[in-house]
Design an enzyme around this catalytic site. Sequence first.
Site, PDB file in Angstrom:
ATOM      1  CD  GLU A   1      -2.941   0.661   2.547  1.00  0.00           C
ATOM      2  OE1 GLU A   1      -2.834  -0.415   3.372  1.00  0.00           O
ATOM      3  OE2 GLU A   1      -3.579   1.734   2.964  1.00  0.00           O
TER       4      GLU A   1
ATOM      5  NE  ARG B   1       2.798  -8.884  10.141  1.00  0.00           N
ATOM      6  CZ  ARG B   1       2.616  -7.880   9.505  1.00  0.00           C
ATOM      7  NH1 ARG B   1       3.463  -6.750   9.861  1.00  0.00           N
ATOM      8  NH2 ARG B   1       1.656  -7.445   8.505  1.00  0.00           N
TER       9      ARG B   1
ATOM     10  CE  LYS C   1       2.525  -0.024   5.289  1.00  0.00           C
ATOM     11  NZ  LYS C   1       2.371  -0.062   3.893  1.00  0.00           N
TER      12      LYS C   1
HETATM   13  P1  ATP Z   1       1.091  -2.024   8.340  1.00  0.00           P
HETATM   14  O1  ATP Z   1       0.387  -3.268   8.673  1.00  0.00           O
HETATM   15  O2  ATP Z   1       2.238  -1.437   9.150  1.00  0.00           O
HETATM   16  O3  ATP Z   1       0.181  -0.693   7.581  1.00  0.00           O
HETATM   17  P2  ATP Z   1       1.197  -3.607   5.801  1.00  0.00           P
HETATM   18  O4  ATP Z   1       1.946  -4.978   6.225  1.00  0.00           O
HETATM   19  O5  ATP Z   1      -0.225  -3.306   5.863  1.00  0.00           O
HETATM   20  O6  ATP Z   1       1.885  -2.686   7.044  1.00  0.00           O
HETATM   21  P3  ATP Z   1       1.399  -3.427   3.089  1.00  0.00           P
HETATM   22  O7  ATP Z   1       1.949  -2.282   2.181  1.00  0.00           O
HETATM   23  O8  ATP Z   1       0.078  -3.971   3.097  1.00  0.00           O
HETATM   24  O9  ATP Z   1       2.111  -2.928   4.559  1.00  0.00           O
HETATM   25  O10 ATP Z   1       2.620  -4.743   2.827  1.00  0.00           O
HETATM   26  C1  ATP Z   1       2.610  -5.170   1.600  1.00  0.00           C
HETATM   27  C2  ATP Z   1       2.866  -6.572   1.891  1.00  0.00           C
HETATM   28  O11 ATP Z   1       4.058  -6.886   2.538  1.00  0.00           O
HETATM   29  C3  ATP Z   1       1.750  -7.434   2.379  1.00  0.00           C
HETATM   30  O12 ATP Z   1       1.660  -8.502   1.780  1.00  0.00           O
HETATM   31  C4  ATP Z   1       2.438  -7.602   3.633  1.00  0.00           C
HETATM   32  O13 ATP Z   1       1.754  -8.976   4.209  1.00  0.00           O
HETATM   33  C5  ATP Z   1       3.734  -7.747   3.734  1.00  0.00           C
HETATM   34  N1  ATP Z   1       4.540  -7.423   4.806  1.00  0.00           N
HETATM   35  C6  ATP Z   1       4.232  -6.500   5.568  1.00  0.00           C
HETATM   36  N2  ATP Z   1       4.926  -6.387   6.763  1.00  0.00           N
HETATM   37  C7  ATP Z   1       5.542  -7.681   6.712  1.00  0.00           C
HETATM   38  C8  ATP Z   1       6.428  -8.362   7.760  1.00  0.00           C
HETATM   39  N3  ATP Z   1       6.836  -7.710   8.670  1.00  0.00           N
HETATM   40  N4  ATP Z   1       6.897  -9.529   7.280  1.00  0.00           N
HETATM   41  C9  ATP Z   1       6.566 -10.018   6.163  1.00  0.00           C
HETATM   42  N5  ATP Z   1       5.707  -9.635   5.463  1.00  0.00           N
HETATM   43  C10 ATP Z   1       5.357  -8.144   5.794  1.00  0.00           C
HETATM   44 MG    MG Z   2      -1.651  -3.906   4.505  1.00  0.00          MG
END
Ligand code: ATP
Ligand code: MG
Length: 554
Positions: A36, A261, A271
């Site tokens: 995102e 994760r 984030k």
């Molecule tokens: P936040 O929850 O902090 O807003 P997010 O995970 O929603 O972050 P995205 O931009 O939606 O952020 O993430 C893109 C991809 O990265 C998603 O498929 C998510 O599952 C993966 N991702 C995010 N954080 C992790 C992590 N700590 N370990 C592995 N994959 C991750």
């Molecule tokens: Mg997300």
Amino acid sequence: MSTSELPVTSNFIRTIIAEDLASGKRSQVITRFPPEPNGYLHIGHAKSFSLNFGLAEDFGGCCHLRFDDTNPVKEEDEYVEAIKADVRWLGFDWGEHLHFASDYFDQLYLWAVQLIKTGKAYVDSQTAEQMRKNRGTLTEPGADSPFRDRSIEENLELFQKMKNGDFPGGTHILRAKIDMSSPNMNLRDPAMYRILHAHHHRTGDKWCIYPMYDFAHGQGDSIEGVTYSICTLEFEDHRPLYDWFIEKLEIFAPQQVEFARLNLSYTVMSKRKLLQLVNDKHVSGWDDPRMPTLVGMRRRGYPAAAIRTFCERIGVGRGASWIDLSVLEECVREQLNQSALRRLAVLDPLKVTITNYPTDKIEELDAANHPQQPELGSRKLPFSHELYIDRDDFMEEPPKKFFRLAPGREVRLRNAYIIKCEEVIRDESGYVVELRCSADLDTLGKNPADGRKIKGIIHWVSAVQAEEVEVRLYDRLFNQENPDKTENYLNALNPESFQSSTALIEPELMNAELGTTFQFERIGYFTVDSKDSLPGTPIFNRTVTLRDTWAKLK
Ligand code: ATP
Ligand code: MG
């Protein structure tokens, strides 16, 4: 345990794919990384996209980069460009497959209308408060909305009006008609569309209704023919919903596979929290070298190869995965040990005068750039009668096992002579301000002829030729293993995570290019800061120390 001894965890997703291909269930591998664009990527994202691009590479498929830009309020082009740069930095290529969820807004709208027409979606006009109440809890079923049985015609008309901008935000939403008593909360008539009178970074003002992430995500995968939608475990409960939409719309069905994760100690990765660190100025920006972001790590001097190695080593599983930050740091050290050129620098200078060396003489000594890699060449190192060494390398009353300089003792100056401390000079308060030493001028590049053993080697710089520069000593941003476990993660910030200091460096370093990393011998790895350095005034970021200093504290 050193990271090279860590077992490479077998990758269960690779196994699933191999089996599907063997059985003919699937004939190709298409994955995607769906960030995102509401922040910069962090090391957790690197795990996710290394996995997705890696699997596509392994099986001769391809991996798409798709921006899930369904929330216009928080999203910006700045993030889109930064994310692309980060993925490229780690060496991955999406080719022609750069996509945006917003590319599918027209199709998603048509699908929403289709679900209304088949009685699978309705416009709800409850207040947010009523909706929350009627949703029920984990232990109690929800209650149907009084608007749930609106006619198809009325729903179509209201949805059209929502689209036309006839209603203010928050007055109506479009919901899927599934089951308000489902034990899975995601199936309790989830929202599909909401009214948002907001400007979108790509579609501008075309829309004032936007699809929810859950209505856009699975269909985006389907449109692109993604065969494996790999995501983190928190989406496991959403899978039945994604499958429901796909089934009711009768479109191509990707297979969702969840993995745990990455959690990294001494770090936060949400984030929202990273944004707060930036906005509240706890750090200098998203690219502050202490941030777990890829822009931060790049600026700090972490090599892309080290991050890739890290992502491979930590493996992929379904169990909660907590990785100690030292594992990442060790990958960085391993990589830099091979690639970083060696230089001499002194952080806490103590003057040394070589009493038997001519005061007007300057020698240009040959010094190898890398002890194990002669092909990396050498540079000239000026030597003169006045030098600086690090204060740490001298002790007046040395304990056993201290093999560096002490009164009457000998030590090797790196790439130069063996010297002996003959006299200690102090100021009025007794503070040591200078050491007077003799040099054995017959020991350049060789051991003493009489066979005496010299155990210590120390680094030094020549006083006149050395240049003073700023060094930024970075340490872990948090001093608690799991900052999220403390009442307020901000209380876990390490007050000593940044210290600006000066160093005396060998002159050769003044020409270093931005972003280049060196090993300051016996001190650590330092990278020329690519943002704040000026021509002729390099600033050095400490990338990582030579050894893990945290391990021994525990
Ligand atoms: P936040 O929850 O902090 O807003 P997010 O995970 O929603 O972050 P995205 O931009 O939606 O952020 O993430 C893109 C991809 O990265 C998603 O498929 C998510 O599952 C993966 N991702 C995010 N954080 C992790 C992590 N700590 N370990 C592995 N994959 C991750
Ligand atoms: Mg997300």
